[in-house]
Design an enzyme around this catalytic site. Structure first.
Site, PDB file in Angstrom:
ATOM      1  N   ASP A 166       1.008  -1.182   0.096  1.00 20.50           N
ATOM      2  CA  ASP A 166      -0.102   0.027  -0.007  1.00 20.50           C
ATOM      3  C   ASP A 166       0.837   1.302   0.121  1.00 20.50           C
ATOM      4  O   ASP A 166       0.477   2.249  -0.731  1.00 20.50           O
ATOM      5  CB  ASP A 166      -1.070   0.032   1.280  1.00 20.50           C
ATOM      6  CG  ASP A 166      -2.041  -1.031   1.168  1.00 20.50           C
ATOM      7  OD1 ASP A 166      -2.116  -1.971   0.098  1.00 20.50           O
ATOM      8  OD2 ASP A 166      -2.604  -1.075   2.101  1.00 20.50           O
ATOM      9  N   LYS A 202      -8.582   0.450  11.175  1.00 18.92           N
ATOM     10  CA  LYS A 202      -8.817   0.342   9.723  1.00 18.92           C
ATOM     11  C   LYS A 202      -8.751  -1.065   9.459  1.00 18.92           C
ATOM     12  O   LYS A 202      -7.624  -1.520   9.475  1.00 18.92           O
ATOM     13  CB  LYS A 202      -7.639   1.357   8.980  1.00 18.92           C
ATOM     14  CG  LYS A 202      -8.003   1.343   7.490  1.00 18.92           C
ATOM     15  CD  LYS A 202      -7.054   2.427   6.818  1.00 18.92           C
ATOM     16  CE  LYS A 202      -7.336   2.550   5.444  1.00 18.92           C
ATOM     17  NZ  LYS A 202      -8.068   1.648   4.673  1.00 18.92           N
TER      18      LYS A 202
HETATM   19  S1  IVH Z   1     -14.540   5.260   6.774  1.00 16.70           S
HETATM   20  C1  IVH Z   1     -15.658   8.258   3.384  1.00 16.70           C
HETATM   21  N1  IVH Z   1     -13.635   3.558   8.433  1.00 16.70           N
HETATM   22  O1  IVH Z   1     -10.594   2.076   4.126  1.00 16.70           O
HETATM   23  C2  IVH Z   1     -14.926   7.422   4.356  1.00 16.70           C
HETATM   24  N2  IVH Z   1     -13.125   2.998   6.130  1.00 16.70           N
HETATM   25  O2  IVH Z   1      -8.776   3.525   2.485  1.00 16.70           O
HETATM   26  C3  IVH Z   1     -15.199   6.011   4.298  1.00 16.70           C
HETATM   27  N3  IVH Z   1     -11.993   1.003   5.991  1.00 16.70           N
HETATM   28  O3  IVH Z   1     -12.872   2.806   1.649  1.00 16.70           O
HETATM   29  C4  IVH Z   1     -14.434   5.050   4.826  1.00 16.70           C
HETATM   30  N4  IVH Z   1     -11.635   0.403   8.031  1.00 16.70           N
HETATM   31  O4  IVH Z   1     -12.982   0.461   2.675  1.00 16.70           O
HETATM   32  C5  IVH Z   1     -13.803   3.839   6.949  1.00 16.70           C
HETATM   33  N5  IVH Z   1     -13.046   2.019  10.108  1.00 16.70           N
HETATM   34  C6  IVH Z   1     -13.072   2.379   8.815  1.00 16.70           C
HETATM   35  C7  IVH Z   1     -12.470   1.527   7.950  1.00 16.70           C
HETATM   36  C8  IVH Z   1     -12.532   2.064   6.555  1.00 16.70           C
HETATM   37  C9  IVH Z   1     -11.369   0.215   6.721  1.00 16.70           C
HETATM   38  C10 IVH Z   1     -11.518   1.190   4.364  1.00 16.70           C
HETATM   39  C11 IVH Z   1     -12.662   1.528   3.392  1.00 16.70           C
HETATM   40  C12 IVH Z   1     -12.358   2.613   2.661  1.00 16.70           C
HETATM   41  C13 IVH Z   1     -10.850   2.438   2.740  1.00 16.70           C
HETATM   42  C14 IVH Z   1     -10.246   3.781   2.632  1.00 16.70           C
END
Ligand code: IVH
Length: 667
Positions: free
Chosen positions: A32, A114
């Site tokens: 990444d 995340k």
């Molecule tokens: S919020 C508009 N919260 O990471 C923001 N995303 O790199 C929406 N992801 O597309 C995402 N854990 O697929 C959010 N606790 C978390 C997350 C998370 C994994 C992923 C998700 C997002 C990507 C962005």
């Protein structure tokens, strides 16, 4: 063209290549961080030269996972990405920006794990799950409802909810399941997945429902897209609580902080404990808690301004390199493996690491007895990053590849075109064993009852040198094997004998020509129709075949020019092995002879694999890409770019029913 523009186009192409590998093929080549670096470079260039920007560039900033065979639908609220940061300073710059924006107003931040999985948006209407979509290009995603319904811990109804909502979450695969599936794939001679994320992505996009049912995925939900009534949620925290009340799988832990310092402490705590979570966690997501404040900050085309991802460093650990061992593959390729003092890393005990090849050991000056730094990044197999020279002892031993080979009595040579050592002696027992295992394996000759233990004994007792020797063994010979009785000996004899009539491509695959896999073997069968013709094909004839490149063509020629291999083929012929493509001598079968097909989309009457097998059975050729040489495109539901291309090229487009009619069947 200016050199800036050229650099921009090159970079865009490179990102598109890595996007394809990550989003569509679930098989990325870079981690990444390296990918994010390319993206930042592209964004920096765009900032300097906004005139370079076009619609396609915006797309390449958000990625796209949509593939043929799936129908796509619009998200009510786009699924954005997040800006990534990798260091403390960048996180504080983000927090500082919020403080400036809100000046005297107070605000709270939420800190969440995340999850490193596959993003999904699940629509519930009046409490019933109606559709699940991938992120797609952010605006429109692929319909994966059928496979998402298989996820055990996801409720199909939420009785307490009555409105409309898009629940956002991440699909992931547990470690034990990842290992279970990879072990099966390895046994079947298929490629294994590098990490659970890739396997989860490959699984959720399986068109083969039967296979999808055999695998187990998990989900964790953390957010919301569009929702009605609008009073349902007012903070990020209220989402977490509601999702939990409704019985959805939620984040095991999440924090609320009143300022940047508190948030930073939570991020560090999360880093410490993330190994204990059931899902892979590669960072923290920091969001402004209050929705009205979120709305005021808004979003760019790519990511919201109210949230940021902080990516944790890949875990590293120091341990002692006890030994370097050599592993031998089916074509005699030798790979060095580091044997380590077991050490805890990213939730698992690590005792081996890959060393790639001789040059890698030299470049990093890795010596036996050294204290080495191991890292587990995106890959599940750990790597040796470096040697801690401060801890090097005087007796650390330089590893000399050629001496080591000599001490093991292995005759090998370095490939002329690379850093790989390969066994030259054909009669090396390990090499013989690997070659026989490959010959008997399911994707090759598929000989039942002929496993590793039996092969080892056959080599020991009967000095089997190559697969052709298998066919001269009698039932009585098998009685000499450990624990073999009349019945088991008979079964093994029968399965070896009946493999004589296997399809030609299985034999081509089984003989183990370096670089020739299952697909190439099928391409070769359909091109040459007999082993004799393949054997006499010239290099230039070979490279003209779709799917056969220069390396493979050379490798095929070298293999057939070898006298031992020629002898083995003569044996096969005498023993009565099938060496011809099986032809169906019916009039209908001739209809597909010399016709090239491409298959795309989803069919009701058959799977794509079945359609391919049918075409091949009736003498047609199946190719993976549409070109001027394509005669027919068999297109099902939600056919994508291949259909467009076929239309442009004027290729005849037919349905699965029309295919059945072509071969004379009733549709
Ligand atoms: S919020 C508009 N919260 O990471 C923001 N995303 O790199 C929406 N992801 O597309 C995402 N854990 O697929 C959010 N606790 C978390 C997350 C998370 C994994 C992923 C998700 C997002 C990507 C962005």
């Amino acid at each position: 063209m200016s050199s800036n523009k050229e650099a921009f186009l090159r970079l865009k192409q490179l990102i598109a290549h890595h996007d394809d590998l990550y989003y569509k093929q679930a098989n990325p080549e870079i981690d990444d961080q390296a990918y994010d670096r390319l993206k930042s470079e592209l964004e920096a260039l765009l900032e300097k030269h906004p005139e370079f920007k076009d619609a396609q560039t915006t797309l390449s900033l958000v990625g796209d996972d949509r593939i043929d065979g799936f129908q796509s639908f619009k998200h009510r609220l786009p699924m954005l990405s997040l800006d990534n940061t990798y260091n403390k300073d960048d996180f504080f710059t983000f927090a500082q920006r919020l403080e400036t924006q809100f000046s005297k107003e107070t605000f709270q931040l939420t800190i969440e794990p995340k999850i490193d999985g596959v993003a999904v948006s699940i629509t519930y209407e009046s409490g019933v799950m109606t559709r699940a979509l991938t992120r797609g290009n952010g605006t429109e995603g692929d319909d994966i409802t059928q496979n998402v319904r298989l996820i055990q811990d996801l409720p199909h109804t939420i009785p307490q909810s009555s409105g409309f909502m898009e629940i956002r979450g991440e699909i992931y695969m547990r470690h034990d399941e990842f290992e279970r599936i990879n072990a099966i794939r390895k046994e079947n001679g298929q490629d294994t997945y590098k990490n659970p994320r890739n396997l989860a992505a490959g699984t959720i996009k399986l068109l083969d429902f039967e296979e999808a049912q055999k695998r187990s995925l998990n989900i964790v939900t953390y957010g919301i897209g569009a929702f009605e009534p609008s009073s349902l949620f007012s903070t990020q925290q209220s989402i977490q609580e509601k999702l939990k009340d409704w019985g959805l799988p939620v984040l095991e832990k999440f924090w609320i902080a009143k300022d940047a310092e508190e948030a930073w402490t939570a991020i560090e705590t999360l880093d410490q404990m993330r190994n204990r979570f059931t899902y892979p966690t590669d960072g923290a997501v920091i969001k402004v808690n209050d929705f009205s404040q979120q709305r005021r900050l808004g979003s760019t085309a790519k990511a919201p301004r109210y949230a940021i991802a902080y990516k944790f460093e890949a875990e590293k650990a120091e341990t002692r390199l006890k030994d370097i061992q050599l592993q031998i593959g089916r074509t005699g390729a030798i790979t060095p493996v580091a044997i380590l003092e077991p050490v805890q890393l990213a939730g698992t005990t690590v005792s081996r690491a890959t060393l790639h090849n001789e040059d890698e050991i030299k470049r990093k000056d890795i010596r036996i007895g050294d204290t080495v730094v191991v890292q587990k990044a995106g890959e599940i197999i750990p790597q040796i990053l470096s040697v801690n020279l401060d801890k090097r002892k005087a007796d650390a031993q330089v590893f000399c590849f050629s001496d080591h080979l000599k001490s093991l009595n292995i005759e090998a040579q370095r490939d002329s075109d690379g850093a790989t050592w390969r066994i030259t002696a054909k009669d090396d027992p390990i090499r013989r064993q690997r070659a026989l295992m490959h010959f008997a394996s399911r994707p090759a000759m598929d000989i039942e009852n002929l496993g590793t233990a039996v092969i080892e004994q056959l080599i020991q007792i009967f000095a089997i040198k190559d697969p052709s020797d298998l066919y001269s063994l009698s039932k009585n010979d098998f009685l000499k094997l450990e624990k073999f009785k009349e019945k088991s000996a008979n079964n093994l004899y029968q399965s070896i004998q009946s493999s004589k009539s296997q399809d030609l491509w299985r034999l081509i695959h089984g003989i183990g020509i370096p670089n020739v896999g299952k697909q190439a073997a099928k391409d070769l069968e359909s091109e040459f129709q007999s082993l004799d013709r393949l054997q006499s094909a010239s290099y230039s004839e070979l490279i003209q075949i779709d799917g056969i490149g220069a390396t493979m063509a050379e490798s095929i020629r070298t293999w057939f020019d070898d006298t031992d291999n020629q002898f083995m083929l003569t044996q096969f012929k005498e023993q009565g092995l099938n060496m011809e493509a099986i032809k169906i001598e019916s009039e209908e079968a001739q209809t597909l002879a010399n016709k090239t097909f491409v298959i795309t989309g989803k069919f009701e009457s058959m799977t794509r694999d079945q359609a391919g097998a049918l075409i091949e059975q009736y003498g047609g050729k199946v190719s993976s890409s549409v070109s001027a040489k394509t005669d027919y495109l068999v297109a099902g539901e939600s056919a994508g770019s291949k259909l467009d291309k076929a239309q442009k090229l004027g290729v005849t487009i037919i349905s699965d029913q029309e295919l059945t009619q072509l071969i004379g069947g009733v549709s």
